[in-house]
Design a protein around this motif. Structure first.
Motif, mmCIF file in Angstrom:
data_model
loop_
_atom_site.group_PDB
_atom_site.id
_atom_site.type_symbol
_atom_site.label_atom_id
_atom_site.label_comp_id
_atom_site.label_asym_id
_atom_site.label_seq_id
_atom_site.Cartn_x
_atom_site.Cartn_y
_atom_site.Cartn_z
ATOM 1 N N ASP A 197 -6.026 -20.360 10.827
ATOM 2 C CA ASP A 197 -5.023 -21.191 10.164
ATOM 3 C C ASP A 197 -5.422 -21.328 8.697
ATOM 4 O O ASP A 197 -6.279 -22.129 8.350
ATOM 5 N N ASP A 198 -4.815 -20.490 7.862
ATOM 6 C CA ASP A 198 -5.166 -20.444 6.438
ATOM 7 C C ASP A 198 -3.876 -20.234 5.647
ATOM 8 O O ASP A 198 -3.446 -19.106 5.430
ATOM 9 N N PRO A 199 -3.231 -21.322 5.225
ATOM 10 C CA PRO A 199 -1.930 -21.210 4.544
ATOM 11 C C PRO A 199 -1.964 -20.344 3.290
ATOM 12 O O PRO A 199 -0.940 -19.765 2.911
ATOM 13 N N ALA A 200 -3.110 -20.249 2.635
ATOM 14 C CA ALA A 200 -3.201 -19.477 1.391
ATOM 15 C C ALA A 200 -3.373 -17.984 1.634
ATOM 16 O O ALA A 200 -3.285 -17.199 0.690
ATOM 17 N N TYR A 201 -3.614 -17.596 2.891
ATOM 18 C CA TYR A 201 -3.950 -16.197 3.126
ATOM 19 C C TYR A 201 -2.781 -15.244 2.878
ATOM 20 O O TYR A 201 -2.992 -14.110 2.452
ATOM 21 N N ALA A 202 -1.564 -15.676 3.152
ATOM 22 C CA ALA A 202 -0.417 -14.784 2.973
ATOM 23 C C ALA A 202 -0.371 -14.233 1.552
ATOM 24 O O ALA A 202 -0.150 -13.031 1.350
ATOM 25 N N GLU A 203 -0.596 -15.098 0.573
ATOM 26 C CA GLU A 203 -0.574 -14.635 -0.817
ATOM 27 C C GLU A 203 -1.708 -13.659 -1.083
ATOM 28 O O GLU A 203 -1.537 -12.662 -1.797
ATOM 29 N N ARG A 204 -2.884 -13.917 -0.510
ATOM 30 C CA ARG A 204 -4.014 -12.994 -0.694
ATOM 31 C C ARG A 204 -3.715 -11.636 -0.064
ATOM 32 O O ARG A 204 -4.016 -10.585 -0.633
ATOM 33 N N LEU A 205 -3.122 -11.666 1.126
ATOM 34 C CA LEU A 205 -2.792 -10.422 1.825
ATOM 35 C C LEU A 205 -1.779 -9.610 1.026
ATOM 36 O O LEU A 205 -1.936 -8.388 0.854
ATOM 37 N N VAL A 206 -0.759 -10.260 0.519
ATOM 38 C CA VAL A 206 0.243 -9.568 -0.296
ATOM 39 C C VAL A 206 -0.403 -8.947 -1.520
ATOM 40 O O VAL A 206 -0.138 -7.791 -1.874
ATOM 41 N N GLY A 207 -1.290 -9.703 -2.177
ATOM 42 C CA GLY A 207 -1.966 -9.178 -3.360
ATOM 43 C C GLY A 207 -2.796 -7.946 -3.057
ATOM 44 O O GLY A 207 -2.772 -6.964 -3.811
ATOM 45 N N ARG A 208 -3.517 -7.972 -1.956
ATOM 46 C CA ARG A 208 -4.362 -6.823 -1.598
ATOM 47 C C ARG A 208 -3.511 -5.598 -1.279
ATOM 48 O O ARG A 208 -3.871 -4.471 -1.628
ATOM 49 N N LEU A 209 -2.397 -5.815 -0.614
ATOM 50 C CA LEU A 209 -1.534 -4.678 -0.284
ATOM 51 C C LEU A 209 -0.881 -4.088 -1.530
ATOM 52 O O LEU A 209 -0.755 -2.859 -1.650
ATOM 53 N N TRP A 210 -0.485 -4.926 -2.476
ATOM 54 C CA TRP A 210 0.059 -4.392 -3.725
ATOM 55 C C TRP A 210 -0.991 -3.593 -4.487
ATOM 56 O O TRP A 210 -0.709 -2.519 -5.021
ATOM 57 N N VAL A 211 -2.216 -4.113 -4.549
ATOM 58 C CA VAL A 211 -3.285 -3.388 -5.233
ATOM 59 C C VAL A 211 -3.528 -2.049 -4.556
ATOM 60 O O VAL A 211 -3.761 -1.030 -5.218
ATOM 61 N N THR A 212 -3.456 -2.016 -3.237
ATOM 62 C CA THR A 212 -3.706 -0.786 -2.490
ATOM 63 C C THR A 212 -2.600 0.239 -2.661
ATOM 64 O O THR A 212 -2.868 1.437 -2.831
ATOM 65 N N LEU A 213 -1.356 -0.200 -2.645
ATOM 66 C CA LEU A 213 -0.230 0.729 -2.580
ATOM 67 C C LEU A 213 0.464 0.961 -3.915
ATOM 68 O O LEU A 213 1.063 2.015 -4.127
ATOM 69 N N GLY A 214 0.424 0.005 -4.796
ATOM 70 C CA GLY A 214 1.033 0.170 -6.110
ATOM 71 C C GLY A 214 2.494 0.571 -6.020
ATOM 72 O O GLY A 214 3.283 0.024 -5.234
ATOM 73 N N ALA A 215 2.877 1.583 -6.799
ATOM 74 C CA ALA A 215 4.271 2.006 -6.897
ATOM 75 C C ALA A 215 4.786 2.679 -5.627
ATOM 76 O O ALA A 215 5.999 2.919 -5.509
ATOM 77 N N ASP A 216 3.912 2.973 -4.688
ATOM 78 C CA ASP A 216 4.381 3.564 -3.429
ATOM 79 C C ASP A 216 5.075 2.539 -2.542
ATOM 80 O O ASP A 216 5.671 2.900 -1.520
ATOM 81 N N ALA A 217 4.971 1.249 -2.887
ATOM 82 C CA ALA A 217 5.666 0.203 -2.144
ATOM 83 C C ALA A 217 6.758 -0.405 -3.018
ATOM 84 O O ALA A 217 6.613 -0.514 -4.229
ATOM 85 N N THR A 218 7.853 -0.783 -2.384
ATOM 86 C CA THR A 218 8.919 -1.479 -3.109
ATOM 87 C C THR A 218 8.990 -2.951 -2.730
ATOM 88 O O THR A 218 9.568 -3.755 -3.452
ATOM 89 N N SER A 219 8.388 -3.306 -1.597
ATOM 90 C CA SER A 219 8.412 -4.692 -1.146
ATOM 91 C C SER A 219 7.192 -4.961 -0.279
ATOM 92 O O SER A 219 6.850 -4.141 0.581
ATOM 93 N N VAL A 220 6.551 -6.109 -0.511
ATOM 94 C CA VAL A 220 5.449 -6.556 0.340
ATOM 95 C C VAL A 220 5.646 -8.045 0.591
ATOM 96 O O VAL A 220 5.687 -8.840 -0.349
ATOM 97 N N THR A 221 5.790 -8.412 1.851
ATOM 98 C CA THR A 221 5.937 -9.819 2.215
ATOM 99 C C THR A 221 4.955 -10.146 3.324
ATOM 100 O O THR A 221 4.482 -9.252 4.040
ATOM 101 N N ALA A 222 4.649 -11.432 3.470
ATOM 102 C CA ALA A 222 3.720 -11.831 4.523
ATOM 103 C C ALA A 222 4.053 -13.226 5.011
ATOM 104 O O ALA A 222 4.452 -14.102 4.233
#
Length: 289
Positions: A214-239
């Motif tokens: 139970d970590d309410p702040a984790y969704a934002e961290r997860l989204v950030g890590r996925l954007w850093v990983t995928l960059g322009a290859d992703a058009t949307s990242v939600t969590a």
């Protein structure tokens, strides 16, 4: 390669944690040490500081007079930003050189004092925050480092707040006991989480039996890590909590990003489905082409 960001407020005791991690086999990239290296006499970094802040920041032997620089650079936001604009790119470049030279399967611990302030938390598989309360930090800075109390409080006030650190923390390590208690906590963290996480990433496999936290702040961290990983290859990242959905750009296949996701700690488990390699937290990522 597993990359860990280690940070905490000045006087919190990061060096004790870093030393124990090094003893356990981690490669330490010490931001403070690098920050000293890049402004040694004769370096472009020192020349840039003199140009920005004047000859008064130099000692008689031509080296940097750190207290003199601190008295200027921490006096107001504009001066601090000027200092950071000079030193941070140099520190990042040197740190990357050290990372590139490490073994591909190494555990890299980047001891980064201003990790929160410069917003680089998404670059890491894990972020460890070392914490003690402000009054204890002031006591340590005055007693152990001989710092003036007003200077100590100014340094603390110039850094991130505890709330800002909690928002990026995957591990909140309270350094309030004895040194041996802190070292024991680090050894347990290594055995139970860091070492198996590194092994899972190297093997591109998910963690077995990771708990849902139970970590309410984790969704934002997860989204950030996925954007850093995928960059322009992703058009949307939600969590939503620890469950993320990624939509890929036109023409990008799931198979084309699978290895990058696995290297970032999200191992493939089925068609378009990835699970976290961190044994300390269950994570699910669905990728849609």
């Amino acid at each position: 390669m597993l990359r860990i960001g280690l940070t905490g407020g000045i006087g919190a005791g990061k060096s004790t944690v870093a030393k124990e991690l090094a003893a356990l086999g981690a490669v330490i990239v010490d931001g403070d040490k690098i920050a000293r290296e890049v402004v040694e006499p004769g370096t472009p970094g020192l020349a840039a500081l003199v140009e920005a802040f004047g000859d008064g920041i130099l000692a008689e032997d031509g080296s940097l007079d750190r207290p003199a620089l601190a008295a200027i650079a921490f006096s107001d936001d504009e001066s601090r930003e000027k200092l950071n604009a000079i030193t941070h790119p140099l520190v990042r470049a040197r740190g990357q050189e050290l990372i590139d030279a490490a073994d591909p399967d190494a555990v890299i611990v980047q001891d980064t004092p201003l990790l929160v302030e410069i917003k680089v938390a998404p670059m890491f598989h894990l972020v460890i925050i070392v914490w003690v309360d402000e009054e204890e930090r002031v006591r340590r800075l005055v007693g152990s480092r001989g710092m003036d109390e007003a200077d100590a409080r100014a340094r603390i006030a110039a850094q991130a707040t505890d709330e800002q650190r909690r928002a990026v923390a995957d591990v909140w390590l309270e350094n309030t006991g004895t040194e041996e208690e802190t070292r024991a906590a680090v050894r347990a963290l290594w055995a139970e989480r860091i070492a198996p996480f590194a092994a899972n990433v190297a093997a591109h496999r998910p963690a077995d039996g990771a708990p849902r936290l139970d970590d309410p702040a984790y969704a934002e961290r997860l989204v950030g890590r996925l954007w850093v990983t995928l960059g322009a290859d992703a058009t949307s990242v939600t969590a939503d909590g620890a469950a993320a959905t990624v939509k890929l750009a036109d023409g990008v296949a799931v198979e084309a990003v699978a290895d990058r996701l696995a290297d970032a700690g999200f191992a493939p488990v089925g068609a378009g489905l990835f699970e976290g390699s961190d044994p300390g937290r269950a994570v699910t990522v669905r990728v849609e082409a």
